[in-house]
Design a protein around this motif. Sequence first.
Motif, PDB file in Angstrom:
ATOM      1  N   VAL A 101      15.903  90.134  24.807  1.00  0.00           N
ATOM      2  CA  VAL A 101      16.534  88.942  25.340  1.00  0.00           C
ATOM      3  C   VAL A 101      15.882  88.885  26.527  1.00  0.00           C
ATOM      4  CG1 VAL A 101      18.379  90.542  26.246  1.00  0.00           C
ATOM      5  CG2 VAL A 101      18.819  88.072  25.997  1.00  0.00           C
ATOM      6  N   ILE A 102      15.577  87.380  26.786  1.00  0.00           N
ATOM      7  CA  ILE A 102      15.382  86.868  28.493  1.00  0.00           C
ATOM      8  C   ILE A 102      16.250  86.201  28.883  1.00  0.00           C
ATOM      9  CG2 ILE A 102      13.226  85.771  29.322  1.00  0.00           C
ATOM     10  CD1 ILE A 102      11.487  86.441  26.878  1.00  0.00           C
ATOM     11  N   ALA A 103      16.748  86.872  29.969  1.00  0.00           N
ATOM     12  CA  ALA A 103      17.741  86.325  30.909  1.00  0.00           C
ATOM     13  C   ALA A 103      17.596  86.520  32.015  1.00  0.00           C
ATOM     14  CB  ALA A 103      19.162  86.870  30.331  1.00  0.00           C
ATOM     15  N   PRO A 104      17.547  85.458  33.162  1.00  0.00           N
ATOM     16  CA  PRO A 104      17.362  84.132  32.595  1.00  0.00           C
ATOM     17  C   PRO A 104      15.896  83.982  32.005  1.00  0.00           C
ATOM     18  CG  PRO A 104      16.954  84.126  34.666  1.00  0.00           C
ATOM     19  CD  PRO A 104      17.558  85.535  34.499  1.00  0.00           C
ATOM     20  N   CYS A 105      15.876  82.757  31.303  1.00  0.00           N
ATOM     21  CA  CYS A 105      14.421  82.565  30.882  1.00  0.00           C
ATOM     22  C   CYS A 105      13.855  81.207  31.267  1.00  0.00           C
ATOM     23  CB  CYS A 105      14.522  82.223  29.295  1.00  0.00           C
ATOM     24  SG  CYS A 105      12.925  81.743  28.525  1.00  0.00           S
ATOM     25  N   SER A 106      13.004  81.240  32.246  1.00  0.00           N
ATOM     26  CA  SER A 106      12.560  80.014  32.916  1.00  0.00           C
ATOM     27  C   SER A 106      11.755  79.137  32.007  1.00  0.00           C
ATOM     28  CB  SER A 106      11.522  80.409  33.997  1.00  0.00           C
ATOM     29  OG  SER A 106      10.354  80.958  33.159  1.00  0.00           O
ATOM     30  N   MET A 107      11.788  77.910  32.341  1.00  0.00           N
ATOM     31  CA  MET A 107      10.892  77.048  31.302  1.00  0.00           C
ATOM     32  C   MET A 107       9.320  77.414  31.327  1.00  0.00           C
ATOM     33  SD  MET A 107      13.128  74.953  29.997  1.00  0.00           S
ATOM     34  CE  MET A 107      14.223  76.151  29.999  1.00  0.00           C
ATOM     35  N   ASN A 108       8.971  78.209  32.399  1.00  0.00           N
ATOM     36  CA  ASN A 108       7.580  78.535  32.391  1.00  0.00           C
ATOM     37  C   ASN A 108       7.170  79.683  31.492  1.00  0.00           C
ATOM     38  OD1 ASN A 108       4.732  78.752  33.578  1.00  0.00           O
ATOM     39  ND2 ASN A 108       5.448  80.965  33.855  1.00  0.00           N
ATOM     40  N   THR A 109       8.180  80.331  31.022  1.00  0.00           N
ATOM     41  CA  THR A 109       8.061  81.432  30.333  1.00  0.00           C
ATOM     42  C   THR A 109       8.368  80.893  28.921  1.00  0.00           C
ATOM     43  OG1 THR A 109       8.730  83.065  31.715  1.00  0.00           O
ATOM     44  CG2 THR A 109       9.285  83.638  29.476  1.00  0.00           C
ATOM     45  N   LEU A 110       9.258  79.866  28.748  1.00  0.00           N
ATOM     46  CA  LEU A 110       9.724  79.408  27.491  1.00  0.00           C
ATOM     47  C   LEU A 110       8.304  78.707  26.952  1.00  0.00           C
ATOM     48  CD1 LEU A 110      11.271  78.113  25.088  1.00  0.00           C
ATOM     49  CD2 LEU A 110      11.832  76.265  26.765  1.00  0.00           C
ATOM     50  N   GLN A 163       9.655  89.547  13.321  1.00  0.00           N
ATOM     51  CA  GLN A 163      10.785  89.214  12.994  1.00  0.00           C
ATOM     52  C   GLN A 163      11.906  89.732  13.289  1.00  0.00           C
ATOM     53  OE1 GLN A 163      10.259  88.654   8.445  1.00  0.00           O
ATOM     54  NE2 GLN A 163       9.162  86.694   8.902  1.00  0.00           N
ATOM     55  N   ARG A 164      11.994  90.249  14.487  1.00  0.00           N
ATOM     56  CA  ARG A 164      13.139  90.802  15.181  1.00  0.00           C
ATOM     57  C   ARG A 164      13.880  89.682  15.876  1.00  0.00           C
ATOM     58  NH1 ARG A 164       9.350  95.721  17.256  1.00  0.00           N
ATOM     59  NH2 ARG A 164       8.895  96.574  15.013  1.00  0.00           N
ATOM     60  N   LYS A 165      15.063  89.902  16.452  1.00  0.00           N
ATOM     61  CA  LYS A 165      15.767  89.248  17.239  1.00  0.00           C
ATOM     62  C   LYS A 165      15.506  88.803  18.701  1.00  0.00           C
ATOM     63  CE  LYS A 165      19.576  87.882  16.321  1.00  0.00           C
ATOM     64  NZ  LYS A 165      20.421  86.840  15.677  1.00  0.00           N
ATOM     65  N   LEU A 166      15.187  87.462  18.894  1.00  0.00           N
ATOM     66  CA  LEU A 166      14.432  87.063  20.171  1.00  0.00           C
ATOM     67  C   LEU A 166      15.560  85.952  20.868  1.00  0.00           C
ATOM     68  CD1 LEU A 166      12.662  87.043  22.742  1.00  0.00           C
ATOM     69  CD2 LEU A 166      11.523  85.250  21.555  1.00  0.00           C
ATOM     70  N   VAL A 167      16.510  86.375  21.864  1.00  0.00           N
ATOM     71  CA  VAL A 167      17.271  85.605  22.288  1.00  0.00           C
ATOM     72  C   VAL A 167      16.829  85.008  23.844  1.00  0.00           C
ATOM     73  CG1 VAL A 167      19.798  85.113  23.373  1.00  0.00           C
ATOM     74  CG2 VAL A 167      19.138  86.698  21.395  1.00  0.00           C
ATOM     75  N   LEU A 168      16.626  83.834  23.893  1.00  0.00           N
ATOM     76  CA  LEU A 168      16.321  83.158  25.217  1.00  0.00           C
ATOM     77  C   LEU A 168      17.330  82.377  26.078  1.00  0.00           C
ATOM     78  CD1 LEU A 168      12.861  81.633  24.018  1.00  0.00           C
ATOM     79  CD2 LEU A 168      13.453  83.767  25.065  1.00  0.00           C
ATOM     80  N   VAL A 169      17.814  83.071  26.933  1.00  0.00           N
ATOM     81  CA  VAL A 169      18.993  82.311  27.852  1.00  0.00           C
ATOM     82  C   VAL A 169      18.255  81.480  28.967  1.00  0.00           C
ATOM     83  CG1 VAL A 169      20.881  82.795  29.318  1.00  0.00           C
ATOM     84  CG2 VAL A 169      20.442  84.716  27.459  1.00  0.00           C
ATOM     85  N   THR A 170      18.036  80.033  28.308  1.00  0.00           N
ATOM     86  CA  THR A 170      17.251  79.360  29.175  1.00  0.00           C
ATOM     87  C   THR A 170      18.442  78.902  30.293  1.00  0.00           C
ATOM     88  OG1 THR A 170      18.318  77.555  27.531  1.00  0.00           O
ATOM     89  CG2 THR A 170      16.087  78.568  27.309  1.00  0.00           C
ATOM     90  N   ARG A 171      17.822  78.397  31.310  1.00  0.00           N
ATOM     91  CA  ARG A 171      18.455  78.216  32.664  1.00  0.00           C
ATOM     92  C   ARG A 171      17.689  77.191  33.325  1.00  0.00           C
ATOM     93  NH1 ARG A 171      20.450  76.017  35.786  1.00  0.00           N
ATOM     94  NH2 ARG A 171      19.074  76.656  37.334  1.00  0.00           N
ATOM     95  N   GLU A 172      17.754  75.979  33.166  1.00  0.00           N
ATOM     96  CA  GLU A 172      17.168  74.560  33.668  1.00  0.00           C
ATOM     97  C   GLU A 172      18.299  73.576  33.405  1.00  0.00           C
ATOM     98  OE1 GLU A 172      15.652  73.146  36.127  1.00  0.00           O
ATOM     99  OE2 GLU A 172      14.153  74.497  35.709  1.00  0.00           O
ATOM    100  N   THR A 173      18.242  72.639  34.244  1.00  0.00           N
ATOM    101  CA  THR A 173      18.897  71.329  34.011  1.00  0.00           C
ATOM    102  C   THR A 173      18.663  70.238  34.991  1.00  0.00           C
ATOM    103  OG1 THR A 173      21.089  70.282  33.372  1.00  0.00           O
ATOM    104  CG2 THR A 173      20.914  71.823  35.429  1.00  0.00           C
ATOM    105  N   PRO A 174      18.291  68.809  34.721  1.00  0.00           N
ATOM    106  CA  PRO A 174      18.328  68.538  33.226  1.00  0.00           C
ATOM    107  C   PRO A 174      16.969  69.082  32.561  1.00  0.00           C
ATOM    108  CG  PRO A 174      17.620  66.784  34.852  1.00  0.00           C
ATOM    109  CD  PRO A 174      17.997  67.994  35.545  1.00  0.00           C
ATOM    110  N   LEU A 175      16.844  68.845  31.222  1.00  0.00           N
ATOM    111  CA  LEU A 175      15.738  69.246  30.467  1.00  0.00           C
ATOM    112  C   LEU A 175      15.041  67.708  30.403  1.00  0.00           C
ATOM    113  CD1 LEU A 175      17.498  71.363  28.130  1.00  0.00           C
ATOM    114  CD2 LEU A 175      16.114  72.250  29.981  1.00  0.00           C
ATOM    115  N   HIS A 176      13.482  68.067  30.236  1.00  0.00           N
ATOM    116  CA  HIS A 176      12.853  66.960  29.917  1.00  0.00           C
ATOM    117  C   HIS A 176      12.313  67.160  28.368  1.00  0.00           C
ATOM    118  CE1 HIS A 176       9.045  69.110  30.866  1.00  0.00           C
ATOM    119  NE2 HIS A 176       9.506  69.318  32.001  1.00  0.00           N
ATOM    120  N   LEU A 177      11.364  66.156  28.165  1.00  0.00           N
ATOM    121  CA  LEU A 177      11.218  66.105  26.642  1.00  0.00           C
ATOM    122  C   LEU A 177      10.261  67.438  26.250  1.00  0.00           C
ATOM    123  CD1 LEU A 177      11.102  65.112  23.660  1.00  0.00           C
ATOM    124  CD2 LEU A 177       9.068  63.600  24.455  1.00  0.00           C
ATOM    125  N   ILE A 178       9.382  67.800  27.045  1.00  0.00           N
ATOM    126  CA  ILE A 178       8.651  69.253  26.700  1.00  0.00           C
ATOM    127  C   ILE A 178       9.188  70.524  26.883  1.00  0.00           C
ATOM    128  CG2 ILE A 178       6.634  70.490  27.966  1.00  0.00           C
ATOM    129  CD1 ILE A 178       5.360  67.908  29.013  1.00  0.00           C
TER     130      ILE A 178
END
Length: 187
Positions: free
Chosen positions: A80-89, A112-127
Amino acid sequence: MRIVVGITGASGSIYAYTLIRALQELGVETYVIATKMGEKVMQFECGITMEELKPYATLMDNRNLFASVASGSFLTDGMVIAPCSMNTLGAIANGVGDTLLSRTASVVMKEQRKLVLVTRETPLHLIHLENMTEVAKAGAVIMPAAPGFYHRPKEIWELVNFMVARILDAFRIDHQLLARWGEREVK
């Protein structure tokens, strides 16, 4: 059970800190990888240094691509990546494995193991949205740091526990962090 926790420089390091403590209390073997900015944000937002996490988890150097967690033969139940920056994403979505954190995420997906990304950004753009779509197509779980309010939180720790409970649920780890809808009366 063995989980890797990644911490990036996005705001919301309280989620990582609370998760790491909960995993330790639940007897889950935990490995932590933090980016330099993740360490700085943890210190700024929580007043906690990485050294203070040593009683709860094994700390890994983000520069050490030779670390155990960088290999698929090192068995984990996921990451799990918490928080997950948009850069890391973006790095994960594009297969960039130049740090231990992004390499480990790549290994978790290829195995094929579980990867959970706790994204933390707002607002989001298309990329941002396209990167989320790419990792979701590869099997990752996108879990925006957006706690619910049906449990009627009154303090910040109740909001944090809501998100940590959802992360634990994603890994099917039993916990008592909050009342589940329909199982216990919400006060």
